[in-house]
Design a protein around this motif. Structure first.
Motif, short mmCIF file in Angstrom:
data_model
loop_
_atom_site.label_atom_id
_atom_site.label_comp_id
_atom_site.label_asym_id
_atom_site.label_seq_id
_atom_site.Cartn_x
_atom_site.Cartn_y
_atom_site.Cartn_z
N THR A 174 26.35 35.47 45.32
CA THR A 174 27.22 35.73 46.48
C THR A 174 25.91 35.97 47.81
N ILE B 160 35.42 26.21 41.26
CA ILE B 160 35.27 27.84 41.94
C ILE B 160 36.69 28.39 41.80
N LYS B 161 36.75 30.01 41.04
CA LYS B 161 37.76 30.29 41.40
C LYS B 161 38.16 31.60 41.37
N LEU B 162 39.05 32.46 41.96
CA LEU B 162 38.90 33.42 42.49
C LEU B 162 40.21 34.20 41.69
N TYR C 227 33.39 29.80 37.91
CA TYR C 227 32.88 29.10 38.53
C TYR C 227 32.33 27.83 36.98
N PHE D 52 44.16 34.68 45.81
CA PHE D 52 43.23 34.62 44.39
C PHE D 52 44.87 34.25 43.44
N LEU E 116 35.56 36.13 39.87
CA LEU E 116 35.17 35.02 40.23
C LEU E 116 34.47 34.24 38.39
N VAL F 108 29.88 42.31 44.55
CA VAL F 108 29.70 41.35 43.12
C VAL F 108 29.22 41.71 42.73
#
Length: 737
Positions: free
Chosen positions: A223, A189-191, A204, A296, A202, A231
């Motif tokens: 989310t 998971i990355k922001l 993933y 982030f 976001l 979101v």
């Protein structure tokens, strides 16, 4: 103008309307019982939705309200340990709105501890469950249940509840509730910073699988609600041997108190922990995982970007209005639906040009076109450009006000500014001054001003801009065909889409004059400038005076005939005297008259007025005087009539609503309608939205309307049908029968 009419007819022919769908008498059934699992005891709240109707999860999606359960003992709220909710499904609602929630039957669980039994055994506990249930329309619902708990038992005196479910069924539902887990090593998971201003993305990835069958009608990742993260839709694709999800997040920190701008350096002032419901395609289960973000990545990510060989996946979706549907899970689909609503907004704005509320100003603008007829093409373009600019500027201001009111949780609808006595007073004064100008009492330049020639360009452009402002303000009491649908979408949309819809309405309103700017020959049928314009100018002044009188009646309804109306009338007298004395060069007395008018206006704008709250408003009394038994609307009145099995016609209207007046004249005040009501024993309810009323505003919004007129019928079985903003006796008969 002929091109405009042809364009309008061609556009109207491209739209079709679907038939109304019925609303079940009880879209959601509810029950409560005890449930034992291993050595623990639980309260099971059982829900059963009518076929194809859905309620909402904790994160409802683009719109909707989550189910809410509140327990009280002796009026004081008490808490029981809530188990995780079942994994939701995804529903695609009209307008490409994504909703997350439940269909059919499902249960929510609360754990009862020994301490709970010690405190509350034998005591009367009240549970208030509320929900919003949707299909082609949305209907709010609630169930108040009184019950008592004891080990192994729940007793209730509340009638009409669902019968208790078999313990095996409840056990199966309990076993599939999402459990909290650590993030598995195959989920990344990355922001990151988004390519659009004020957005994050976001990303993933689930390694070692391309399995998507488990994800039919659901997201890979949901989310949980978390301020200030808004979101958006999930974009799911196959990338090499992995599944990749990309979701845009709008940063709402600017709307918090104090504002929290998105950090330029990518570092949050405090870490945020985001919780996710992860539909694991490898283990084929739903888990709750969370991840803490202190920062982030600053490398921008575009939501719609697709890696080579990574097409979007057709995951399917459930359309609330059309049963099962296949949709591509990709952000680009929202642009198509937005274009549809923008087209509706444009056509609705175009039709506003022929609505009675805006005709006086449109006539003045046409008068100005005659005046400029002999000017160069470049000058005509400038005049119409500034008129268009005035319209677009005012619609942008209205959109900003709408967003401001929404940000503080206020219900707002089309024409909301005419529910403000101060605003209506300003409009009365402005129209009165415009009319005096047309009568030649002073030389304030507007299109078709007091002189037939010699108008300075800069003054003319100012008048064009003000005419655009006035045309926009006067258009808002009217609701044209197609406009209601576009506005309903806009009022439930993000800020950018609200601005786009409002500006497209403005372009539609200005479109005839944009055409005449490009093709001046379209007004060639109007005679050349001459003395006849003096007569027409005075007739236009009369139309503005009549419009001001109508607004005085609206003002009277808003202030309940208080002394404010007398003061407003006195202001108009002072203004008239001031301009009259100015022409006679008695400037000191004229100045004193204008100052007196200003002082009185400050007084009525700042003095708190006593507003009547009686349900029988002047508008309702006027309707009753015409021979029909109209009664004030309330949801209780609807429920009472439903219980007695009587058909009901409901009219939401307002003093300032011109379209309402037209519908009344053509339909509701006719002998044919009166005969129909009498012969079929139809009960009549009327909701007066002249004044600001949060209850009416909320009801309209929940039932797909954002302004008046709005008409509904409630059948004998309690089914509510939305007839929209236009009505005929034939349509009323069709749906009541």
């Amino acid at each position: 103008m002929r091109l405009t009419i042809l364009f309008l007819l061609m556009t109207l022919s491209t739209f079709a309307f679907s038939a109304d769908e019925s609303v079940p008498a009880k879209p959601v059934k509810f029950g409560i019982q005890s449930f034992k699992k291993d050595s623990d005891e639980y309260l099971a709240l059982n829900f059963e939705n009518h076929q194809k109707w859905h309620t909402y999860w904790k994160n409802p999606g683009d719109a909707g309200l989550a189910i809410k359960n509140v327990f009280t003992v002796n009026g004081k709220e008490v808490k029981f340990e809530e188990m995780e909710w079942p994994a939701p499904r995804r529903f695609i609602e009209p307008g490409n709105l994504w909703a997350y929630g439940y269909e059919d039957s499902y249960s929510l669980f609360f754990k009862l501890s020994k301490s709970d039994f010690n405190k509350y055994s034998g005591k009367s506990i009240q549970l208030k469950s509320t929900w919003l249930v949707c299909k082609h329309i949305c209907v709010p619902g609630q169930q108040i249940t009184d019950f008592k708990i004891a080990p192994g038992n729940v007793t209730t005196t509340t009638a009409d509840l669902l019968p208790n479910l078999n313990s095996t069924v409840l056990s199966e539902r309990f076993d599939v509730l999402p459990k909290t887990a650590v993030i598995p090593d195959y989920l990344k998971i990355k922001l990151s910073k988004g390519s659009k201003p004020g957005t994050l993305v976001l990303t993933y990835t689930v390694d070692k699988t391309t399995e998507v069958n488990f994800l039919q009608n659901t997201n890979l990742m949901y989310t949980f609600p978390q301020i200030p993260f808004d979101v958006k839709h999930e974009n799911l694709m196959v990338e090499k041997e992995s599944l990749k999800g990309v979701t845009e997040i709008a940063w709402d920190g600017e709307y918090q108190d104090p504002p929290q701008p998105l950090p330029a350096d990518g570092k949050f002032k405090k870490p945020y922990t985001l919780r996710f419901l992860f539909n694991d395609p490898i283990q084929r289960k739903a888990f709750i995982v969370d991840k803490k973000f202190s920062n982030f990545e600053l490398s921008e990510v575009t939501v719609a970007q697709k890696a080579e060989g990574a097409p979007p996946i057709d995951m399917g979706g459930t359309a609330s209005s059309a049963g099962s549907a296949r949709v591509i899970v990709d952000a680009s689909t929202s642009s198509n639906s937005l274009i549809y609503y923008l087209a509706l907004a444009f056509v609705g704005g175009l039709i506003l040009n022929i609505m009675p509320c805006v005709l006086p100003v449109i006539s003045i603008k046409l008068f100005g076109l005659v005046k400029y007829k002999n000017e160069s093409h470049k000058m005509i373009l400038k005049h119409n450009f500034f008129y268009t600019l005035g319209i677009l500027f005012t619609f942008a201001v209205l959109a900003t006000v709408v967003l401001s009111l929404k940000s503080i949780g206020s219900q707002v609808g089309w024409g909301f500014q005419l529910q403000s006595p101060t605003f209506v007073a300003i409009m009365v004064i402005a129209l009165f001054i415009f009319a005096l100008n047309l009568f030649g009492m002073f030389e304030f330049k507007t299109p078709g001003g007091s002189k037939l020639g010699g108008m300075q360009l800069n003054e003319g452009l100012t008048g064009d801009f003000l005419s655009g402002v006035l045309a926009t303000v006067l258009s808002t009491p009217c609701s044209a065909p197609f406009l209601g649908t576009a506005l309903t979408f806009a009022f439930s949309s993000p800020p950018m889409e609200i601005y786009l819809i409002f500006l497209m309405i403005g372009l539609g309103l200005a479109f005839p004059f944009i055409l005449t700017a490009i093709y001046p020959a379209l007004v060639s049928f109007i005679p050349k400038p001459g003395n006849w314009m003096n007569t027409v100018k005075k007739l236009l002044g009369v139309t503005l005076i009549l419009t001001a009188i109508w607004l005085l009646d609206v003002y009277n309804a808003l202030v309940d005939g208080s002394s404010h109306l007398i003061k407003l009338g006195t202001i108009l007298v002072f203004i008239f005297v001031g301009f009259m004395l100015s022409k006679k060069k008695e400037r000191w007395i004229a100045g004193a008259s204008f100052l007196s008018a200003l002082g009185l206006f400050v007084n009525i704008a700042t003095t708190t007025m006593v507003v009547s709250t009686e349900p029988q408003t002047a508008l309702i009394r006027d309707k009753q005087a015409k021979g029909l038994d109209w009664q004030p609307w309330s949801e209780k009145a609807m429920d009472d009539l439903k219980a007695s099995g009587q058909p009901v016609f409901i009219d939401f209207t307002a003093k300032w609503c011109f379209t309402c007046k037209v519908n009344e004249k053509l339909v509701l005040d006719t002998d044919t309608f009166k005969s129909f009501v009498t012969e079929n024993n139809v009960k009549l309810l009327i909701g007066d939205w002249t004044k600001r009323d949060e209850i009416i505003g909320s009801f309209l919004r929940k039932n797909g309307m954002v302004g008046v007129p709005a008409y509904f019928v409630q059948k004998k079985d309690g089914t509510l049908v939305n007839l929209g903003e236009t009505v005929t006796i034939e349509r009323i008969k069709e749906h009541l029968n």
